[in-house]
Design a protein around this motif. Structure first.
Motif, PDB file in Angstrom:
ATOM      1  N   GLY A 247     -70.103   8.989   8.836  1.00 11.72           N
ATOM      2  CA  GLY A 247     -69.650   7.600   8.865  1.00 11.72           C
ATOM      3  C   GLY A 247     -68.179   7.492   9.186  1.00 11.72           C
ATOM      4  N   GLU A 269     -68.214  -4.874   2.695  1.00 10.22           N
ATOM      5  CA  GLU A 269     -67.888  -4.284   3.985  1.00 10.22           C
ATOM      6  C   GLU A 269     -66.780  -5.031   4.710  1.00 10.22           C
ATOM      7  N   MET A 303     -73.421   3.468  -4.179  1.00 12.02           N
ATOM      8  CA  MET A 303     -73.355   3.742  -2.741  1.00 12.02           C
ATOM      9  C   MET A 303     -72.142   4.634  -2.456  1.00 12.02           C
ATOM     10  N   ALA A 307     -71.630   6.289   3.353  1.00 11.22           N
ATOM     11  CA  ALA A 307     -72.809   5.486   3.685  1.00 11.22           C
ATOM     12  C   ALA A 307     -72.416   4.054   4.019  1.00 11.22           C
ATOM     13  N   VAL A 308     -71.489   3.467   3.255  1.00  8.23           N
ATOM     14  CA  VAL A 308     -71.050   2.099   3.524  1.00  8.23           C
ATOM     15  C   VAL A 308     -70.343   2.028   4.875  1.00  8.23           C
ATOM     16  N   GLU A 310     -70.676   4.021   7.410  1.00 11.39           N
ATOM     17  CA  GLU A 310     -71.640   4.229   8.487  1.00 11.39           C
ATOM     18  C   GLU A 310     -72.457   2.960   8.734  1.00 11.39           C
ATOM     19  N   ASN A 311     -72.868   2.266   7.669  1.00 11.81           N
ATOM     20  CA  ASN A 311     -73.609   1.009   7.844  1.00 11.81           C
ATOM     21  C   ASN A 311     -72.769  -0.021   8.589  1.00 11.81           C
ATOM     22  N   LEU A 314     -72.552   0.927  12.304  1.00 14.89           N
ATOM     23  CA  LEU A 314     -73.795   0.628  13.023  1.00 14.89           C
ATOM     24  C   LEU A 314     -73.946  -0.870  13.272  1.00 14.89           C
ATOM     25  N   ARG A 315     -73.501  -1.697  12.322  1.00 14.52           N
ATOM     26  CA  ARG A 315     -73.530  -3.159  12.549  1.00 14.52           C
ATOM     27  C   ARG A 315     -72.653  -3.527  13.746  1.00 14.52           C
TER      28      ARG A 315
END
Length: 520
Positions: A247, A269, A303, A307-308, A310-311, A314-315
């Motif tokens: 990420g 985020e 979390m 991971a946060v 990376e999310n 991807l958004r």
């Protein structure tokens, strides 16, 4: 190179050596000059050059040498395993010394493959100039870094796969898969290299039942080191992955163009949205600086930070696919620019240039000092020579762009020829496909998931020259075939169908175009 001159079994070893040297004298001369130049590099920067990544490789190699086998969570540890013997001997200079030999061996593979496919000795020798003399190759061999080893593994894998003109057997497919799998344990970006290898097996192996078996050997043996490494990582960090920083790397890639306008984000985020204008953003800052948003925000309970991040990344990719495609294309094309500048993300290439001084890095010096190694030192005389050398000699990007276009042109011409002459084997065209596809695909992951760095362009120096000359061989063969057809000479047409260029693989040393001794 004596082994390239087959069909001389009745000659003594000395006579065969003299015969081989007469044919390959130009490459031998280039090899000696390149070895001498590497000696200057080795003398100028002692015991080795250190980059921040080098510190981690040395630290984990030290851990492995002392029996602590927990894998690195940031960088792949295959290289650290490789350099354990040097640390057991407590001589860091062994690492660049061996890597200089690796560079020479890579050039030998390039030359051998091209000779195998009928290239004249002078042209095959010219194809090795990049890997033998380019400053990028020379200085990376002096660093404690994975790059030169990774390129050797890739080139060796492709050479093994393409060596037999009638298609690879299952043992060669297995060996290629193992080499590519080991390369992945050095750098996970090399996962993509299984694609051109599999494509080559699909087009070069017949009949179809044999294709499936060869493909199974290739992929199965590729997965052995890859799955083994993933299992090692799981045992160390509790997840099947190559890194826990995926990420973080992707955030640095998207931060260059990310815009949160019109994007519905979870509240936790939102602090990740870059606030600077895109023109002022620095991808290296967003990836590594402690004050970067990805290191200062607080992830929600349950979390992980990565991971946060990376999310969020991807958004952004889904929200701005055209911006992402533009950034990837910009980085990919910059590798073919005339001057080796700082790149689209303004990442300084100074550490990949020769200087009469060592770029200061107190933190790295302290880290390797804690392992018992002294900081790198420079000898002004050899370093001054190398500085002038690097300033005036390197292969500019447009040369490689032209080579890649030549490789692609060979594929187009070969495809047209294949339609007209169905059923005729064309090993040179298949090998051209393998090396051209590899030259393109090996550059995609760095452009897609990292910021621009000239280190990632190192495969250009080996893969593109091979692809270009194999493409040229195919084009010349096609032109010769068309010329003979125009004369209405079927027998000469059949001879012209071979992949040789200027009789480079036939008519010399009693060797046929298939690499086998001629009868009588």
């Amino acid at each position: 190179m004596v082994g390239l001159d087959r069909g001389a079994g009745d000659l003594s070893v000395g006579a065969r050596a003299r015969r081989g040297l007469r044919r390959h004298w130009l490459f031998a001369a280039l090899l000696v000059l390149a070895a001498g130049l590497r000696g200057v590099v080795f003398a100028a920067y002692h015991p080795a050059l250190i980059f921040p990544d080098s510190v981690r490789y040395l630290q984990y190699a030290h851990n492995f040498a002392t029996g602590h086998w927990s894998v690195d969570a940031l960088r792949q540890s295959g290289y650290s395993v490789l350099i354990v013997p040097a640390l057991l001997l407590h001589d860091m200079w062994i690492i660049p010394l061996v890597q200089h030999l690796v560079g020479l061996a890579t050039a030998g593979l390039v030359y051998a493959v091209l000779i195998r496919f009928g290239t004249p000795a002078w042209l095959a020798a010219a194809a090795t100039i990049g890997v033998l003399f380019d400053p990028l190759q020379l200085i990376l061999e002096q660093y404690v870094l994975t790059d030169t080893w990774t390129v050797l593994e890739i080139v060796a894998a492709l050479a093994v796969l393409a060596w037999r003109r009638d298609g690879p057997g299952w043992r060669r497919c297995a060996a290629c898969g193992l080499l590519l799998g080991v390369a992945v344990t050095f750098r996970d970006e090399e996962l993509i290299m299984i694609v051109p290898a599999a494509l080559y097996v699909l087009v070069a192996v017949r009949p179809r039942r044999r294709t499936i078996k060869r493909l199974g050997a290739l992929i199965g043996c590729f997965l052995i080191p890859v799955a083994g490494y993933l299992g090692w990582f799981d045992a160390s960090h509790g997840q099947w992955s190559f890194t826990t920083f995926s990420g973080a790397f992707l955030y640095g890639r998207v931060a260059d163009f990310a815009s949160c306008s019109g994007l519905n984000l979870p509240s936790y985020e939102k602090p990740l949205c870059p606030t600077q204008p895109p023109a002022l953003r620095n991808a290296d800052y967003y990836t590594w600086d402690p004050s970067s948003p990805q290191w200062t925000f607080r992830p929600p309970a349950g979390m992980s930070r990565d991971a946060v991040v990376e999310n969020f990344s991807l958004r952004i990719l889904l929200h701005q696919p055209l911006g992402y495609a533009e950034a990837v294309g910009r980085d990919f094309s910059y590798g073919f620019s005339p001057v080796r500048g700082a790149g689209p993300e303004k990442y300084s290439p100074a550490y990949l240039q020769f200087h009469t001084y060592i770029l200061p890095d107190p933190q790295a010096d302290a880290s390797i000092g804690a392992l018992g190694y002294r900081a790198p030192a420079v000898r002004p005389g050899p370093a001054a020579f190398l500085t002038d050398y690097g300033r005036w000699f390197y292969l500019p990007g447009p040369v490689f762009a032209a080579g890649l276009l030549l490789g692609l042109a060979g594929l187009v011409v070969g495809k047209r020829r294949g339609r007209r002459d169905r059923g005729q084997p064309d090993a040179c065209r298949h090998a051209g496909l393998l090396f051209t596809a590899s030259a393109v695909l090996v550059l995609v992951p760095p452009a897609a998931f990292a910021t621009f760095d000239w280190r990632y362009q190192l495969p250009q120096l080996t893969l593109i020259p091979v692809a270009a000359i194999l493409g040229l061989n195919t084009i010349v063969s096609r032109l010769a075939s068309s010329s003979q057809r125009a004369k209405g000479n079927p027998e000469a047409t059949q001879k012209a169908e071979g992949p040789t260029l200027a009789r480079g693989g036939d008519g010399q040393d009693g060797v046929s175009s298939e690499g086998l001794p001629r009868p009588g």
